[in-house]
Design a protein around this motif. Structure first.
Motif, PDB file in Angstrom:
ATOM      1  N   TYR A  88      -0.995  -1.484   1.364  1.00  0.00           N
ATOM      2  CA  TYR A  88      -2.208  -1.805   1.113  1.00  0.00           C
ATOM      3  C   TYR A  88      -2.535  -3.157   1.595  1.00  0.00           C
ATOM      4  CZ  TYR A  88      -7.104  -2.553  -0.200  1.00  0.00           C
ATOM      5  OH  TYR A  88      -8.265  -2.999  -0.343  1.00  0.00           O
TER       6      TYR A  88
ATOM      7  N   GLU B  55      -6.284  -1.289   6.546  1.00  0.00           N
ATOM      8  CA  GLU B  55      -6.934  -0.067   7.493  1.00  0.00           C
ATOM      9  C   GLU B  55      -6.122   1.118   7.388  1.00  0.00           C
ATOM     10  OE1 GLU B  55      -5.512  -3.117   8.472  1.00  0.00           O
ATOM     11  OE2 GLU B  55      -4.131  -2.696   9.888  1.00  0.00           O
TER      12      GLU B  55
ATOM     13  N   ASN C  87      -8.017   4.714   3.191  1.00  0.00           N
ATOM     14  CA  ASN C  87      -9.632   5.076   3.236  1.00  0.00           C
ATOM     15  C   ASN C  87     -10.085   5.697   1.592  1.00  0.00           C
ATOM     16  OD1 ASN C  87     -12.242   5.238   4.785  1.00  0.00           O
ATOM     17  ND2 ASN C  87     -10.681   5.862   6.507  1.00  0.00           N
ATOM     18  N   GLY C  88     -11.060   5.046   1.333  1.00  0.00           N
ATOM     19  CA  GLY C  88     -11.603   5.322  -0.090  1.00  0.00           C
ATOM     20  C   GLY C  88     -12.862   4.949  -0.270  1.00  0.00           C
ATOM     21  N   ARG C  89     -13.461   5.039  -1.617  1.00  0.00           N
ATOM     22  CA  ARG C  89     -14.542   4.258  -2.043  1.00  0.00           C
ATOM     23  C   ARG C  89     -14.805   3.726  -3.337  1.00  0.00           C
ATOM     24  NH1 ARG C  89     -18.163   9.907  -2.420  1.00  0.00           N
ATOM     25  NH2 ARG C  89     -17.736  10.198  -0.280  1.00  0.00           N
TER      26      ARG C  89
ATOM     27  N   MET D 138      -8.616   5.326  -3.446  1.00  0.00           N
ATOM     28  CA  MET D 138      -8.184   5.319  -2.294  1.00  0.00           C
ATOM     29  C   MET D 138      -7.899   6.985  -2.163  1.00  0.00           C
ATOM     30  SD  MET D 138      -8.557   3.050  -0.265  1.00  0.00           S
ATOM     31  CE  MET D 138      -8.736   1.260  -0.304  1.00  0.00           C
TER      32      MET D 138
ATOM     33  N   ASP E  99      -7.538   8.718   1.288  1.00  0.00           N
ATOM     34  CA  ASP E  99      -6.902   9.087   2.386  1.00  0.00           C
ATOM     35  C   ASP E  99      -5.672   8.024   3.096  1.00  0.00           C
ATOM     36  OD1 ASP E  99      -7.441  11.841   3.283  1.00  0.00           O
ATOM     37  OD2 ASP E  99      -9.649  10.794   3.467  1.00  0.00           O
TER      38      ASP E  99
ATOM     39  N   ASP F 158      -3.154   7.080   6.649  1.00  0.00           N
ATOM     40  CA  ASP F 158      -2.659   7.162   7.730  1.00  0.00           C
ATOM     41  C   ASP F 158      -1.101   7.382   7.706  1.00  0.00           C
ATOM     42  OD1 ASP F 158      -1.019   7.036  10.360  1.00  0.00           O
ATOM     43  OD2 ASP F 158      -2.533   5.336  11.004  1.00  0.00           O
TER      44      ASP F 158
END
Ligand code: BDR
Ligand code: CA
Length: 313
Positions: free
Chosen positions: A250, A255, A258-260, A294, A296, A298
């Protein structure tokens, strides 16, 4: 080349911790100011030794390793030899380390470093139970606003727990410490099981480490061959989740994730759900957003990064 980001890795190696340390050591964007060991996967006497073994494997005996807490703040120690083996680093045969263990206690080192270095310059990367971090915050609360960010592996929400139905190991072992950290006001990024269970050490990905043809690549593959056996059987997958390196990845390539932002609270009262990370993902409370959680990853990008960086060692 921009100035490297300065990090303290707080860790309980652990095969996945070991790969996380190797990833950091192979990455010029990061400067490891120190490694602080904590009791977790195995007792402290082994985690501090394992951290030194990994530094030496990477040809970095100059890295300073500090011994930290031998037990959680309140609860009895819990270890995970059934996952990591008796040594915590079962798999390859690595020589006993010759580099010294620092005399200073990890908690003193964290407090002193954060107070003495420029405010906002130090990032903490906890890869085990949060005991050392909580002790440092309790001892010297003035460190909180001086810490740039905490990026940690711990917790799980959609995926549930891995040590109880609701709790992930790092948070379960010292939930009271996690509670201190999530109330600290420090910017926090969380890599939960929801992410790490998507980062599987498939046969092909481990083979890519081995194909590096180096001592580090061979050792990383042997570590993961041992580590994944437990979860492969448990989950019926090709490979096991590679938890801790997600933290370091991270810092290098945010990139990939993905999270919020949401509120995370830690269960410290009910024995049934002890150590559960209660994530307000849907914003159904008015509790303050205290973490970037987080969900997701890649995974192919993550393993490509890992292979490339291990290849530099
Ligand atoms: C976490 O627990 C440990 O077993 C791993 O090293 C990782 O930090 C996963 O739950
Ligand atoms: Ca760990």
């Amino acid at each position: 080349m921009p100035i490297p980001r300065r990090i303290i890795i707080d860790t309980d190696p652990g095969q996945d911790d070991a790969v996380a340390i190797l990833l950091a050591l192979g990455s010029p964007e990061l400067e490891i100011v120190g490694i602080t060991a904590v009791a977790g996967n195995v007792p402290l006497g082994l985690t501090e030794k394992n951290a030194r073994k990994i530094c030496e494997l990477a040809g970095r005996p100059d890295i300073k390793v500090y011994p930290g807490a031998v037990r959680p703040l309140v609860r009895r120690p819990v270890t995970a030899e059934h996952v990591h083996g008796k040594t915590g680093l079962d798999g390859p045969s690595l020589p006993e380390p010759t580099m010294p263990l620092q005399e200073q206690h990890a908690v003193d080192f964290i407090v002193e470093t954060v107070m003495n270095e420029e405010s906002g310059s130090i990032t903490l990367c906890p890869l085990g139970p949060l005991t050392n971090i909580a002790l440092a915050l309790n001892r010297e609360p003035r460190i909180a606003p001086r810490i740039r960010e905490i990026v940690l592996m711990g917790g799980g929400f959609f995926e549930g727990g891995n040590v109880t139905p609701t709790a992930e190991f790092n948070i379960y072992v010292d939930p009271h410490a996690a509670d201190v950290v999530f109330h600290s006001g420090i910017p926090i990024v969380v890599m939960p099981l929801d992410v790490t269970h998507k980062a599987l050490t498939t046969a092909k990905r481990v083979q890519a480490f081995r194909a590096l043809g180096s001592k580090v690549g061979e050792a990383a593959a042997a570590l993961l061959d041992f580590f994944e056996r437990f979860d492969e059987e448990k989950y019926g997958t090709d490979g096991g989740p590679l938890h801790d390196p997600c933290v370091i990845a991270y810092l290098l390539r945010p990139e990939l994730f993905n999270g919020r932002q949401c509120n995370v609270a830690v269960e410290i009262a009910s024995e049934l759900t002890m150590g559960m990370t209660v994530v307000d993902w849907w914003g159904v409370t008015d509790r303050p957003k205290n973490a970037l959680v987080m969900r997701d990853i890649d995974a192919d990008g993550f393993f490509a990064l890992l292979t490339e960086r291990l290849g530099r060692l």
